[in-house]
Enzyme design. Structure first.
Site, PDB file in Angstrom:
ATOM      1  CG  PHE A   4      -1.639   1.348   1.369  1.00 36.67           C
ATOM      2  CD1 PHE A   4      -2.520   1.836   0.404  1.00 36.67           C
ATOM      3  CD2 PHE A   4      -1.365   2.140   2.485  1.00 36.67           C
ATOM      4  CE1 PHE A   4      -3.136   3.083   0.545  1.00 36.67           C
ATOM      5  CE2 PHE A   4      -1.986   3.381   2.633  1.00 36.67           C
ATOM      6  CZ  PHE A   4      -2.861   3.856   1.671  1.00 36.67           C
ATOM      7  CD1 TRP A   5       1.892   2.133   4.563  1.00 42.29           C
ATOM      8  CD2 TRP A   5       1.650   4.223   3.797  1.00 42.29           C
ATOM      9  NE1 TRP A   5       0.988   2.766   5.380  1.00 42.29           N
ATOM     10  CE2 TRP A   5       0.822   4.051   4.926  1.00 42.29           C
ATOM     11  CE3 TRP A   5       1.653   5.457   3.148  1.00 42.29           C
ATOM     12  CZ2 TRP A   5       0.007   5.088   5.426  1.00 42.29           C
ATOM     13  CZ3 TRP A   5       0.852   6.477   3.636  1.00 42.29           C
ATOM     14  CH2 TRP A   5       0.043   6.286   4.758  1.00 42.29           C
ATOM     15  CG  ASN A 136      -4.512  10.330  16.708  1.00 39.22           C
ATOM     16  OD1 ASN A 136      -4.174   9.144  16.821  1.00 39.22           O
ATOM     17  ND2 ASN A 136      -4.246  11.226  17.649  1.00 39.22           N
ATOM     18  CG  LEU A 138      -5.670   3.232  11.264  1.00 33.21           C
ATOM     19  CD1 LEU A 138      -6.884   3.062  10.360  1.00 33.21           C
ATOM     20  CD2 LEU A 138      -4.388   3.250  10.442  1.00 33.21           C
ATOM     21  CB  CYS A 139      -9.127   1.809  15.814  1.00 32.94           C
ATOM     22  SG  CYS A 139      -9.364   0.405  16.920  1.00 32.94           S
ATOM     23  CB  SER A 146      -4.211  -9.550   8.829  1.00 36.93           C
ATOM     24  OG  SER A 146      -3.450  -9.269   9.979  1.00 36.93           O
ATOM     25  NE  ARG A 148      -3.074  -4.960   2.330  1.00 37.05           N
ATOM     26  CZ  ARG A 148      -1.816  -4.596   2.608  1.00 37.05           C
ATOM     27  NH1 ARG A 148      -1.108  -5.277   3.500  1.00 37.05           N
ATOM     28  NH2 ARG A 148      -1.286  -3.544   2.032  1.00 37.05           N
ATOM     29  CB  THR A 172       2.709  10.054  15.597  1.00 41.01           C
ATOM     30  OG1 THR A 172       1.470   9.992  16.310  1.00 41.01           O
ATOM     31  CG2 THR A 172       3.208  11.488  15.591  1.00 41.01           C
ATOM     32  CG  LEU A 388      -3.859  15.229  21.137  1.00 40.55           C
ATOM     33  CD1 LEU A 388      -5.304  15.661  21.143  1.00 40.55           C
ATOM     34  CD2 LEU A 388      -3.144  15.690  22.394  1.00 40.55           C
TER      35      LEU A 388
END
Ligand code: NHW
Ligand code: EN5
Length: 388
Positions: A4-5, A136, A138-139, A146, A148, A172, A388
């Site tokens: 992806f990145w 921020n 991301l969950c 796994s 995707r 971050t 944060l």
């Protein structure tokens, strides 16, 4: 390595140390008419939802998703437990977009199973102030890992940020991705060493007894700096001037105005604490310190369920030596019953970490920019941004 990145406008590994690349956007903005109008496709059993953080019910759902599925340390002993009040503060910022608070629900049960957010911010990189999104929370639910799903969430938040004509982001992570602008170390200052040792957050040092350890971390009962007091609304103009002047020396830092300072730094119970030094002689505001409240759940301990942690936020010293100012911050954090005070080795924090008996943690925090290149080899001490 990063399916992806590798496709995203971020610094790639092959570019590290290439000093011919110039600072600035990696790709130019596209015309707004060319931004995809429909959300990205999710697996058929799931649907997008915009999370209204004004709604108590939605806020509860987000809180529970994160409480049970968000970031853990590398040994899965602790998990971040952001409070509802904290999430509201972090997400309803000046100029926020509700559409940037993005959830995924199971179509059948309507259960919230994934989340990602962005909030707008002006971030200065060297001499340029850039409108960015701070991404921020991301969950993805533990049972959906796994598959995707994360890249779909990231592409969707990117699309919604683009719709507002914003083309850069800051974020971050504790994991290494292509490619950090800098990597910071977490440091920890024990306030309640007995509990920290009991729950496995820290260990009794070699040739140390519990009573010697408790004595080592003892703090005075009250702060020592004359004129040290809680920040109030009337202090916003002075604190803004102090902070803007201080942050101007860092390579990457937020460009805070008075509205931002009011939002981010006015004390809120159990969310953010800010103190300053008002000169007893001329009433000048000469120094400032702040920390935010982020407890962690203690996973599988009989005696204790939460670790109360304070995280160093923005600190400025012009008269009071920074170590003395931060010692006063430790004293108030101890009074407020925090178990530990955490800080990163950013800004001028290195000047107090060792003296004030902070020790390095086992965690690191990597800082990233999306679609913006900065000179490689930036040091944590050149960073003036806390997320944060
Ligand atoms: S960092 C905290 C992230 N959250 C957690 O660690 C919570 C616990 N873990 C999870 O929920 C603060 C899942 O493990 C997550 C990944 C959701 C992390 N950042 O779905 P797959 C933030 O919130 C890549 C970015 O199969 P999964 C900042 C990974 O490298 N990418 O994995 C968020 C791989 O891609 P690759 C991450 O474990 C910044 C792909 O995801 C990542 O089920 C977001 C695998 O996906 C992370 N923390 O779910 C970027 N963790 O290329 C914003 C994994 O390597 C960018 N991955 O194959 C800017 C957007 C806005 C731009 C606007 C212009
Ligand atoms: C960004 N918004 O690993 C969030 N924390 O050191 C996403 N370790 O608490 C990024 N493993 O060292 C999150 N005790 C990245 C961080 C994820 C959480 C994480 C680390 C940071 C942490 C503790 C506990 C380790 C438990 C076992 C740690 C040592 C403390 C000791 C006190 C006395 C002096 C020496 C150090």
């Amino acid at each position: 390595r990063h399916k992806f990145w590798e496709t995203q406008p971020v610094g790639q590994y092959k570019d590290v140390g290439d000093f011919t690349l110039i600072e600035g956007p990696i790709e130019p903005p596209t015309p707004l008419s060319e931004v995809k109008q429909e959300p990205y496709n999710l697996p058929a059993a799931y649907e997008w939802t915009t999370c209204d953080m004004d709604s108590q019910e939605t806020c509860d759902e987000v809180y529970l998703l994160l409480m049970n599925n968000y970031v853990e340390d590398d040994e899965n002993m602790f998990r971040f437990n952001y409070s509802k009040e904290f999430l509201r503060w972090a997400l309803r910022v000046p100029g926020y977009y509700r559409s940037w608070h993005i959830g995924v629900r199971a179509k059948a049960s309507k259960k919230l199973v994934a989340f990602i957010t962005a909030v707008p911010a002006r971030i200065r990189v060297n001499d340029e102030v850039v409108k960015m999104a701070e991404v921020n929370f991301l969950c993805v639910h533990k049972k959906l890992r796994s598959k995707r799903l994360a890249p779909v969430l990231i592409k969707e938040v990117t699309r919604r940020v683009h719709m507002e004509n914003i083309w850069q982001a800051a974020y971050t992570a504790g994991v290494v991705l292509p490619t950090p602008i800098t990597t910071c170390q977490y440091w920890h200052r024990s306030l309640n060493p007995k509990k920290l040792i009991d729950v496995g957050f820290s260990r009794l040092g070699a040739r140390m007894t519990m009573s010697r350890t408790i004595k080592l971390y003892k703090l005075p009962d009250s702060t020592v700096t004359p004129g040290f007091r809680k920040m109030e609304l009337r202090d916003v103009p002075a604190v803004t001037r102090l902070l803007r002047n201080y942050l101007s020396q860092f390579v990457v830092a937020p460009d805070f105005d008075e509205h931002d300072v009011e939002h981010w730094l006015i004390p809120r119970d159990n969310v953010v604490d800010s103190y300053l030094v008002e000169s007893p002689e001329n009433h000048d505001i000469t120094d400032f310190c702040s920390f935010y409240t982020l407890p962690s759940s203690i996973l599988g301990n009989q005696a204790h369920s939460t670790l109360k942690a304070a995280y160093s936020y923005y600190n400025v010293s012009t008269k009071t030596p920074l170590p003395q100012l931060m010692n006063d911050a430790l004293i108030v954090a101890k009074q407020k019953d925090f178990d530990v005070f955490n800080a990163l080795d950013i800004m001028h924090n290195e000047s107090f970490l060792k003296d004030l008996k902070f020790g390095p943690g086992d965690g690191q925090l990597h800082y990233y920019l999306y679609n913006y290149r900065v000179r490689s080899g930036m040091k944590p001490s050149e960073l003036g941004l806390v997320l944060l």
